[in-house]
Design a protein around this motif. Structure first.
Motif, PDB file in Angstrom:
ATOM      1  N   ILE A 251     -21.632  -0.425  32.255  1.00  0.00           N
ATOM      2  CA  ILE A 251     -22.232  -0.041  30.982  1.00  0.00           C
ATOM      3  C   ILE A 251     -23.697   0.385  31.113  1.00  0.00           C
ATOM      4  O   ILE A 251     -24.118   1.393  30.535  1.00  0.00           O
ATOM      5  CB  ILE A 251     -22.103  -1.187  29.955  1.00  0.00           C
ATOM      6  N   ALA A 252     -24.489  -0.347  31.873  1.00  0.00           N
ATOM      7  CA  ALA A 252     -25.925  -0.017  31.975  1.00  0.00           C
ATOM      8  C   ALA A 252     -26.121   1.393  32.524  1.00  0.00           C
ATOM      9  O   ALA A 252     -26.918   2.176  31.985  1.00  0.00           O
ATOM     10  CB  ALA A 252     -26.635  -1.039  32.852  1.00  0.00           C
TER      11      ALA A 252
ATOM     12  N   ALA B  39     -27.083   7.425  31.508  1.00  0.00           N
ATOM     13  CA  ALA B  39     -26.615   8.815  31.425  1.00  0.00           C
ATOM     14  C   ALA B  39     -26.680   9.309  29.978  1.00  0.00           C
ATOM     15  O   ALA B  39     -27.072  10.462  29.726  1.00  0.00           O
ATOM     16  CB  ALA B  39     -25.189   8.920  31.960  1.00  0.00           C
ATOM     17  N   PHE B  40     -26.335   8.451  29.023  1.00  0.00           N
ATOM     18  CA  PHE B  40     -26.410   8.834  27.614  1.00  0.00           C
ATOM     19  C   PHE B  40     -27.846   9.229  27.234  1.00  0.00           C
ATOM     20  O   PHE B  40     -28.069  10.218  26.532  1.00  0.00           O
ATOM     21  CB  PHE B  40     -25.971   7.665  26.727  1.00  0.00           C
ATOM     22  N   LEU B  41     -28.812   8.434  27.693  1.00  0.00           N
ATOM     23  CA  LEU B  41     -30.210   8.720  27.374  1.00  0.00           C
ATOM     24  C   LEU B  41     -30.667  10.029  28.003  1.00  0.00           C
ATOM     25  O   LEU B  41     -31.375  10.832  27.383  1.00  0.00           O
ATOM     26  CB  LEU B  41     -31.095   7.568  27.849  1.00  0.00           C
ATOM     27  N   LYS B  42     -30.255  10.257  29.244  1.00  0.00           N
ATOM     28  CA  LYS B  42     -30.623  11.507  29.926  1.00  0.00           C
ATOM     29  C   LYS B  42     -30.001  12.713  29.229  1.00  0.00           C
ATOM     30  O   LYS B  42     -30.639  13.762  29.102  1.00  0.00           O
ATOM     31  CB  LYS B  42     -30.191  11.440  31.391  1.00  0.00           C
TER      32      LYS B  42
ATOM     33  N   PHE C  21     -22.574  -5.885  26.086  1.00  0.00           N
ATOM     34  CA  PHE C  21     -23.555  -5.145  26.873  1.00  0.00           C
ATOM     35  C   PHE C  21     -23.872  -3.799  26.227  1.00  0.00           C
ATOM     36  O   PHE C  21     -25.014  -3.336  26.255  1.00  0.00           O
ATOM     37  CB  PHE C  21     -23.050  -4.936  28.300  1.00  0.00           C
ATOM     38  N   ALA C  22     -22.847  -3.155  25.661  1.00  0.00           N
ATOM     39  CA  ALA C  22     -23.073  -1.865  25.003  1.00  0.00           C
ATOM     40  C   ALA C  22     -24.055  -2.028  23.839  1.00  0.00           C
ATOM     41  O   ALA C  22     -24.975  -1.210  23.661  1.00  0.00           O
ATOM     42  CB  ALA C  22     -21.751  -1.287  24.511  1.00  0.00           C
ATOM     43  N   LYS C  23     -23.904  -3.069  23.061  1.00  0.00           N
ATOM     44  CA  LYS C  23     -24.805  -3.318  21.935  1.00  0.00           C
ATOM     45  C   LYS C  23     -26.219  -3.645  22.406  1.00  0.00           C
ATOM     46  O   LYS C  23     -27.204  -3.325  21.734  1.00  0.00           O
ATOM     47  CB  LYS C  23     -24.254  -4.446  21.063  1.00  0.00           C
TER      48      LYS C  23
ATOM     49  N   VAL D  86     -27.853  -0.113  23.585  1.00  0.00           N
ATOM     50  CA  VAL D  86     -27.796   1.039  22.692  1.00  0.00           C
ATOM     51  C   VAL D  86     -29.164   1.599  22.328  1.00  0.00           C
ATOM     52  O   VAL D  86     -29.330   2.809  22.185  1.00  0.00           O
ATOM     53  CB  VAL D  86     -26.981   0.703  21.420  1.00  0.00           C
ATOM     54  N   GLY D  87     -30.174   0.740  22.169  1.00  0.00           N
ATOM     55  CA  GLY D  87     -31.496   1.240  21.788  1.00  0.00           C
ATOM     56  C   GLY D  87     -31.417   2.023  20.488  1.00  0.00           C
ATOM     57  O   GLY D  87     -30.822   1.580  19.508  1.00  0.00           O
TER      58      GLY D  87
END
Length: 256
Positions: free
Chosen positions: A17-18, A23-26, A53-55, A58-59
């Motif tokens: 997840i981390a 990758a989502f942020l990039k 972990f996803a929660k 998420v930021g």
């Protein structure tokens, strides 16, 4: 601004997840000038801390988590995600589907979007194209994967496509909406990994335009084992033949 939905089915991916959220942020940093991004995580009954972990990770990302109470299979997770999209996407939007174990190379998304500008409805990332490949994977598993790929394409009459099983795909929302009108909001009936081949069959039945970009699939990027059971998946592929006539009938009975 155009919207880009990024849908990822997950099952017991706490270890990954981390890196996935990095990758989502990039992706947001690279694409936010053109797109409004929403991330859809479909948890298929994880028994570990995937959702927790996803929660935590998420930021300020725009994230939706859809949950199955028990593990049903990746096809069911995709169907849940597609049904959610049926209520939220519009024809001008875009949808990316990715693996939850970090083997989908997010760096290719720009190239896939560029390819779509040539007029293609759907773009696959393919390890079987020239320039692609499969690394850090046992010879036996690679042999089974490529062999199953060839057999499935021949048996089901799918021509001109190098990979039929990858999760990593870009869709015009318009193309998905057309499939939903014929096959229902979730599009898919099969719950296992063979659902990706089912989707290819339905794409080709509708004569939607499809292209591929080369991808190197590096299994070392995954923490933990693959969730795919090879023999079970191959049997699932063969079962698709029994569904084909029903899908053709739905297409013939539709007004599209």
């Amino acid at each position: 601004m155009e919207r880009l939905f990024i849908m990822v089915p997950v099952f017991n991916e706490a270890l990954n997840i981390a890196t996935l959220f990095e990758a989502f942020l990039k992706l947001r940093a690279e694409l936010e000038d053109r797109f409004s991004l929403q991330y859809i995580l479909v948890d298929d009954g994880s028994e570990d801390q995937t959702v927790i972990f996803a929660k935590q990770e998420v930021g300020d990302l725009d994230l939706i988590i859809l949950k199955h109470e028990k593990n049903i299979g990746p096809g069911a997770a995709f169907a849940t995600g597609f049904a959610y999209l049926a209520q939220h996407m519009e024809e001008q939007d875009w949808v990316i589907t990715m693996e939850g174990d970090n083997t989908s190379r997010y760096e290719l998304i720009k190239q896939m979007l560029t390819r779509s500008q040539e007029g293609f409805d759907i773009v696959f990332a393919s390890p079987y194209m020239y320039g692609g490949g499969i690394t850090q994977t046992s010879f036996i598993r690679k042999l089974l994967s490529s062999g199953a790929n060839l057999v499935v394409k021949d048996l089901l009459g799918i021509q001109g496509i190098l990979t039929v099983s990858s999760f990593f795909r870009l869709y015009r929302a318009k193309a998905l909406i057309k499939m939903q009108r014929i096959f229902g909001p979730g599009v898919l009936e099969r719950t296992g990994f063979e659902s990706m081949v089912e989707l290819v069959m339905k794409i080709t039945m509708l004569k939607q335009s499809l292209s591929e970009v080369a991808m190197e699939l590096d299994s070392s990027l995954r923490k933990g084992k693959s969730k795919m059971k090879v023999l079970q998946t191959i049997i699932g592929y063969l079962v698709l033949w029994n569904y084909k006539k029903g899908w053709i009938k739905k297409l013939e009975n539709s007004k599209i």
